[in-house]
Write an enzyme that holds these catalytic residues in place. Sequence first.
Site, short mmCIF file in Angstrom:
data_model
loop_
_atom_site.label_atom_id
_atom_site.label_comp_id
_atom_site.label_asym_id
_atom_site.label_seq_id
_atom_site.Cartn_x
_atom_site.Cartn_y
_atom_site.Cartn_z
N LYS A 1 41.22 34.47 47.55
CA LYS A 1 41.76 35.66 46.91
C LYS A 1 43.10 36.08 47.52
CE LYS A 1 37.55 37.32 44.83
NZ LYS A 1 36.54 36.30 45.23
C1 LIG Z 1 35.76 35.57 44.39
C2 LIG Z 1 35.15 34.31 44.93
C3 LIG Z 1 34.66 33.30 44.07
C4 LIG Z 1 34.63 33.44 42.57
O1 LIG Z 1 35.91 33.44 42.01
P1 LIG Z 1 36.13 33.88 40.48
O2 LIG Z 1 37.59 33.86 40.28
O3 LIG Z 1 35.55 35.26 40.38
O4 LIG Z 1 35.40 32.91 39.63
C5 LIG Z 1 34.18 32.14 44.66
N1 LIG Z 1 34.16 31.98 46.00
C6 LIG Z 1 34.60 32.93 46.84
C7 LIG Z 1 34.50 32.69 48.30
C8 LIG Z 1 35.12 34.12 46.34
O5 LIG Z 1 35.58 35.06 47.20
#
Ligand SMILES: *Cc1c(COP(=O)(O)O)cnc(C)c1O
Length: 465
Positions: A112
Amino acid sequence: MKYVSTRGEAPSLSFEDVVLTGLASDGGLYVPESLPSFSQEEIASWAGLSYRDLALKIITPFVAGEIPEQDLKTIIDKSYDTFRHDAIAPLVQTGHNEWILELFQGPTLAFKDFALQFLGHLLDYVLKKRDQKVVIMGATSGDTGSAAIEGCRDCDNVDIFILHPHQRVSDVQRRQMTTVLENNVHNIALKGNFDDCQNMVKASFADQSFLPQGRQLVAVNSINWARIMAQIVYYFYASLALGGPHRKVSFSVPTGNFGDIFAGYLAKQMGLPIDQLIVATNSNDILHRCLSENDHSKKPLVHSLSPSMDIMVSSNFERLLFDMYNRDGAAIKQLMEDFKSGSMQLSDDAFNKAQAVFSSYRLDDDEMVEVIREVFESTEYLLDPHTAIGVKAAREKRRDTSTPVVCLATAHPAKFPEAVKKAGQAEDPALPFHMRDLFDREERYEVVEDSLADVHAFMQKNIRA
Ligand SMILES: *Cc1c(COP(=O)(O)O)cnc(C)c1O
């Protein structure tokens, strides 16, 4: 470039306005009116570019006419300066033609950061240009909150409030948020669960009259288009590193809200030769059911060892459906109306189109733990639980082993010690060096009752003039 709503009724907006808007006024999500596309020759000419320079190439058309290239370059450069690894998104090999794309080299150890470091600098730029101040409010079960706080800690024109469920996030995750002591950063530990936090945020977006005159709320979850856009870049980067565009590459993506995998779909639409796009889910498998048997029905939430994917309904899926329904906003509006009952069925045409692009696979906790164990035994490489789900999905769903498959590593294993220990590791995985003192740092957060009035009162007290 103009942006339109997936439900066809809200006014179209400029890029900057989309960044400052959450949901469209008709309840839809914003997408570009048309996607930029790149020729094979052009993509080939980018081989060897640094991550930052590649990002500039890919993002420029999305902001054309609004952000001058030199300014965009500065925003991008600052965003990726906080990543430890010189490659920003390095590849590691774990099997024959099987690669891990490490997307956890940013400040909070999850993918993220790619989007939220960028969004923070982008907001800072846009708000200064407009001489405007905003309030960010978001709910988190862990990764989003810390990445958003890291992204916005230096934004003069942003006050950020992140709600997490009191005593229900891991110590590492809480400390990553609460040890940021800048005076525009506020952590609210809500006496409730994650849904209570989310409902509080939803209610606040719906009625913003509690804010001081002239302020508005800005969303940092993946309904914000800028987040998706920033994530397109690493698909190109990985492909180029593995011989693209001259050969196809497949991707396997651990999926929750469908943001990350949707960025992969966009990369493909923009001309990147991608073979398979594999959607990997945990027991919260609505996407797997929908893509494999056209069953898009809600089921009770299961708390898994991959908590960042514990999502009942994926909000970004609507962006895909918009394309699968030939961008017919009225059809999407109707579909979402139907879904209020708890389930919906795609038209045959839409379902077939989606199946042509995506494969999918689901794993429960026990299967996932086995994958961490297996990969560690053969390579001594330690996967986090989300990444493990993607690796298994890749191994099960690959059509052939002559096409490289890239598994997106969405988090560092140190963020999820419980799963890693279950997989037979004797000790908690070590935090990266720059975070070794996380448990010694000073924390600051406010425990607040699960009451809208109490949360708003806390915010009013802390929003800077
Ligand atoms: C947010 C997250 C996901 C999922 O990502 P999306 O874009 O919501 O599909 C998967 N793994 C981790 C570690 C995350 O923080």
